[in-house]
Design an enzyme around this catalytic site. Structure first.
Site, PDB file in Angstrom:
ATOM      1  N   LYS A   4      46.303  39.272  37.479  1.00 14.00           N
ATOM      2  CA  LYS A   4      45.163  39.946  36.814  1.00 14.00           C
ATOM      3  C   LYS A   4      44.127  38.927  36.360  1.00 14.00           C
ATOM      4  O   LYS A   4      42.928  39.111  36.583  1.00 14.00           O
ATOM      5  CB  LYS A   4      45.688  40.776  35.636  1.00 14.00           C
ATOM      6  CG  LYS A   4      44.615  41.528  34.880  1.00 14.00           C
ATOM      7  CD  LYS A   4      45.165  42.779  34.234  1.00 14.00           C
ATOM      8  CE  LYS A   4      46.044  42.506  33.022  1.00 14.00           C
ATOM      9  NZ  LYS A   4      45.262  42.181  31.807  1.00 14.00           N
ATOM     10  N   ARG A  20      38.646  36.583  37.372  1.00 15.85           N
ATOM     11  CA  ARG A  20      37.823  35.382  37.553  1.00 15.85           C
ATOM     12  C   ARG A  20      37.248  35.321  38.954  1.00 15.85           C
ATOM     13  O   ARG A  20      36.135  34.810  39.155  1.00 15.85           O
ATOM     14  CB  ARG A  20      38.665  34.141  37.237  1.00 15.85           C
ATOM     15  CG  ARG A  20      38.891  33.976  35.716  1.00 15.85           C
ATOM     16  CD  ARG A  20      40.122  33.161  35.424  1.00 15.85           C
ATOM     17  NE  ARG A  20      40.302  32.844  34.004  1.00 15.85           N
ATOM     18  CZ  ARG A  20      40.841  33.667  33.088  1.00 15.85           C
ATOM     19  NH1 ARG A  20      41.243  34.892  33.449  1.00 15.85           N
ATOM     20  NH2 ARG A  20      40.977  33.287  31.832  1.00 15.85           N
ATOM     21  N   SER A  48      43.476  30.386  23.002  1.00 13.86           N
ATOM     22  CA  SER A  48      43.076  31.583  23.759  1.00 13.86           C
ATOM     23  C   SER A  48      42.317  31.201  25.018  1.00 13.86           C
ATOM     24  O   SER A  48      41.235  30.603  24.953  1.00 13.86           O
ATOM     25  CB  SER A  48      42.186  32.487  22.893  1.00 13.86           C
ATOM     26  OG  SER A  48      41.511  33.419  23.717  1.00 13.86           O
ATOM     27  N   ASP A  91      51.873  36.971  27.288  1.00 14.71           N
ATOM     28  CA  ASP A  91      51.907  38.385  27.696  1.00 14.71           C
ATOM     29  C   ASP A  91      53.321  38.892  27.957  1.00 14.71           C
ATOM     30  O   ASP A  91      53.515  40.070  28.270  1.00 14.71           O
ATOM     31  CB  ASP A  91      51.050  38.585  28.957  1.00 14.71           C
ATOM     32  CG  ASP A  91      49.562  38.418  28.649  1.00 14.71           C
ATOM     33  OD1 ASP A  91      49.176  38.544  27.474  1.00 14.71           O
ATOM     34  OD2 ASP A  91      48.795  38.165  29.599  1.00 14.71           O
ATOM     35  N   ARG A 134      51.890  44.174  19.194  1.00 15.87           N
ATOM     36  CA  ARG A 134      53.128  44.138  19.997  1.00 15.87           C
ATOM     37  C   ARG A 134      54.361  43.801  19.166  1.00 15.87           C
ATOM     38  O   ARG A 134      55.478  44.112  19.581  1.00 15.87           O
ATOM     39  CB  ARG A 134      52.972  43.166  21.180  1.00 15.87           C
ATOM     40  CG  ARG A 134      52.084  43.753  22.252  1.00 15.87           C
ATOM     41  CD  ARG A 134      51.976  42.907  23.495  1.00 15.87           C
ATOM     42  NE  ARG A 134      51.237  43.656  24.508  1.00 15.87           N
ATOM     43  CZ  ARG A 134      50.608  43.107  25.534  1.00 15.87           C
ATOM     44  NH1 ARG A 134      50.636  41.801  25.711  1.00 15.87           N
ATOM     45  NH2 ARG A 134      49.960  43.872  26.404  1.00 15.87           N
ATOM     46  N   ARG A 180      52.221  46.855  28.972  1.00 14.93           N
ATOM     47  CA  ARG A 180      53.379  45.957  29.065  1.00 14.93           C
ATOM     48  C   ARG A 180      54.560  46.483  28.242  1.00 14.93           C
ATOM     49  O   ARG A 180      55.717  46.241  28.576  1.00 14.93           O
ATOM     50  CB  ARG A 180      52.992  44.545  28.641  1.00 14.93           C
ATOM     51  CG  ARG A 180      51.889  43.953  29.520  1.00 14.93           C
ATOM     52  CD  ARG A 180      51.846  42.451  29.457  1.00 14.93           C
ATOM     53  NE  ARG A 180      50.566  41.957  29.949  1.00 14.93           N
ATOM     54  CZ  ARG A 180      50.238  41.819  31.231  1.00 14.93           C
ATOM     55  NH1 ARG A 180      51.102  42.164  32.182  1.00 14.93           N
ATOM     56  NH2 ARG A 180      49.058  41.363  31.589  1.00 14.93           N
TER      57      ARG A 180
HETATM   58  C1  S3P Z   1      44.061  36.147  29.466  1.00 11.87           C
HETATM   59  C2  S3P Z   1      44.364  35.411  28.335  1.00 11.87           C
HETATM   60  C3  S3P Z   1      45.328  35.859  27.327  1.00 11.87           C
HETATM   61  C4  S3P Z   1      46.219  36.970  27.841  1.00 11.87           C
HETATM   62  C5  S3P Z   1      45.442  38.027  28.573  1.00 11.87           C
HETATM   63  C6  S3P Z   1      44.719  37.433  29.771  1.00 11.87           C
HETATM   64  C7  S3P Z   1      43.053  35.617  30.419  1.00 11.87           C
HETATM   65  O1  S3P Z   1      44.619  36.364  26.198  1.00 11.87           O
HETATM   66  O2  S3P Z   1      46.937  37.551  26.789  1.00 11.87           O
HETATM   67  O3  S3P Z   1      46.286  39.055  29.038  1.00 11.87           O
HETATM   68  O4  S3P Z   1      42.954  36.143  31.539  1.00 11.87           O
HETATM   69  O5  S3P Z   1      42.345  34.659  30.050  1.00 11.87           O
HETATM   70  P1  S3P Z   1      44.155  35.415  24.975  1.00 11.87           P
HETATM   71  O6  S3P Z   1      43.065  34.541  25.459  1.00 11.87           O
HETATM   72  O7  S3P Z   1      43.684  36.376  23.917  1.00 11.87           O
HETATM   73  O8  S3P Z   1      45.382  34.659  24.565  1.00 11.87           O
END
Ligand code: S3P
Length: 434
Positions: free
Chosen positions: A23, A28, A167, A315, A346, A387
């Site tokens: 995903k 991206r 993040s 995740d 969660r 999830r």
């Molecule tokens: C993601 C980053 C994560 C992840 C999300 C997808 C991404 O989130 O939990 O499902 O594609 O950059 P955070 O940046 O909030 O940790």
């Protein structure tokens, strides 16, 4: 549509199959493909609702795309300055990734736009991207840092940003805004987070430098269209790693799964618990490491999950809560307060669901202590969190009675084919629509 799952106790999970496209990498590829010169062709794209929301957003900004059909998407890139003002609010649906990454792209455009989302996304914190983007010169209006976001594109300046939370969405939003900024933009992360943006920017011919925990780029460059093959999503594979690990006699081979080291915390944590996971056919596809993953049943032990592994498995905690409930000894999760601001809280939702199946869970602000016991049948509310629905579906395999899971329609955001694939592997799962 109100969708429920009904899972009956079952036997071993068996088979070999690929899991759907990653995903994060799919989002991206759409974003960079749209902003690149020339055509980008994507294979293995995840056709989940989250990625479809990103595709629709770029279509609304004048980007032509053919597909997606069977994971193939052809994007006619418009270049970094070729997007058109959208005539409607851009609907990110359930997707935090779409909203945060798009806000980075939109901050530096020569037009205004609005990002909206569903009821879950409207509750999630956007201040974490608004703060650095505003420091770059962005003009983004919101109420209390929550969606909808009203963005008035502005010229941006480069920024050196020390992220307070680990993040990848914040890092990516700032780097994407940095493409439009004058000078250099750098993001320093407090712990490693998924680096798909940095890898893919390089794949599109854009220089990104990395020194220890800091990624930097200069604004004013250009992206060149690419062919991208999206690896299988380890976050989707995680449910099968869980199901096979807890169900005696199981033996699954998950083909073509991305094993980027910023994503493999689930393998590390399950292995520390005693899981039997082997990686074979290691290869690299489009700048991302990939493997086939064999997983067989093995009795699990409880552990203290090392906090440094949390961002690398961020995740996968719904699956890990179930693994912990099926282990022989208690498991402690800490340093995981980010779980409270995902598609649902969660920690709270997993604790409530496990308690409904007879498992003792002591909830803490940043984690939980899970004391395993035999799962009984019962009803669990996923609170619309994809999830959580899939994790409890796997729990149903080993429960002593039927497990009914409420509010499962959002499984389609990340894994639309989950019920069919899970059934193919041996799960006795029925989808009930009302
Ligand atoms: C993601 C980053 C994560 C992840 C999300 C997808 C991404 O989130 O939990 O499902 O594609 O950059 P955070 O940046 O909030 O940790």
């Amino acid at each position: 549509m109100i969708t429920r799952y009904l899972v009956k106790p079952g036997n071993a999970l068996k088979g070999r199959f690929p899991v759907p496209g990653d995903k994060s990498i799919s989002h991206r590829s759409v974003i960079l493909g749209a902003l690149a010169e020339n055509v980008t062709e994507v294979e293995g794209l995840l056709e989940g609702e989250d990625v479809l929301a990103t595709i629709a957003a770029f279509r609304a900004m004048g980007v032509q795309m053919e597909g997606p059909v069977n994971g193939y998407l052809r994007i006619h890139g418009v270049g970094l300055h070729g997007l058109k003002a959208p005539q409607v609010p851009l609907d990110c649906g359930n997707s935090g990734t779409a909203m945060r990454l798009l806000s980075g792209v939109l901050a530096g455009q020569a037009f205004a736009s609005t990002l909206v989302g569903d009821s879950s996304l409207q509750k999630r914190p956007m201040g974490r991207v608004l703060k650095p983007l505003t420091a770059m010169g962005a003009d983004i209006q919101s109420q209390d840092g929550k969606a909808p976001l009203h963005i008035h594109g502005k010229p941006l300046q480069g920024l050196h940003y020390e992220m307070p939370v680990a993040s990848a969405q914040v890092k990516s939003a700032v780097l994407l805004a940095g493409l439009y900024a004058r000078g250099k933009t750098c993001v320093t992360e407090p712990a490693p987070t998924r680096d798909h943006s940095e890898r893919m920017l390089k794949g599109f011919g854009y220089a990104v430098s990395r020194q220890e925990n800091r990624a930097c780029l200069e604004g004013g460059g250009q992206l060149t269209g690419q062919r991208i093959q999206v690896p299988g999503d380890i976050s989707s594979a995680a449910f099968f790693l869980l199901g096979a690990s807890i169900t005696p006699g199981s033996d699954l081979l998950l083909e073509g799964v991305g094993i980027n080291p910023t994503r493999t915390g689930i393998i590390e944590i399950l292995t520390r618990m005693g899981a039997r996971i082997d990686l074979t056919a290691l290869r690299e596809i489009g700048g991302e490491p990939v493997a086939d993953i064999r997983v067989r049943y093995a009795p699990l032990q409880g552990i203290e999950v090392p906090p440094h592994l949390v961002p690398l498995a961020i995740d996968e905690f719904p699956a890990l809560f179930i693994a912990a409930a099926c282990a022989k000894t208690p498991t402690t999760i800490s340093g995981a307060e980010e779980l409270r601001v995902k598609e649902s809280d969660r920690i709270a939702v997993m604790a409530a669901g496990l308690r409904a199946l007879g498992v003792a869970v002591e909830e803490q602000p940043d984690g939980a202590v899970i004391t395993p016991s035999t799962l009984c049948g019962g009803q669990v509310d996923s609170h619309g969190d994809h999830r959580i629905a899939m994790a409890f579906a796997m729990a149903g395999q080993v429960a002593s009675g039927d497990v009914e899971i409420l509010d499962c329609a959002n499984v389609a955001t990340s894994f639309p084919g989950f019920p069919a694939l899970a059934r193919q592997a041996g799960l006795r799962l029925e989808v009930l629509n009302a």
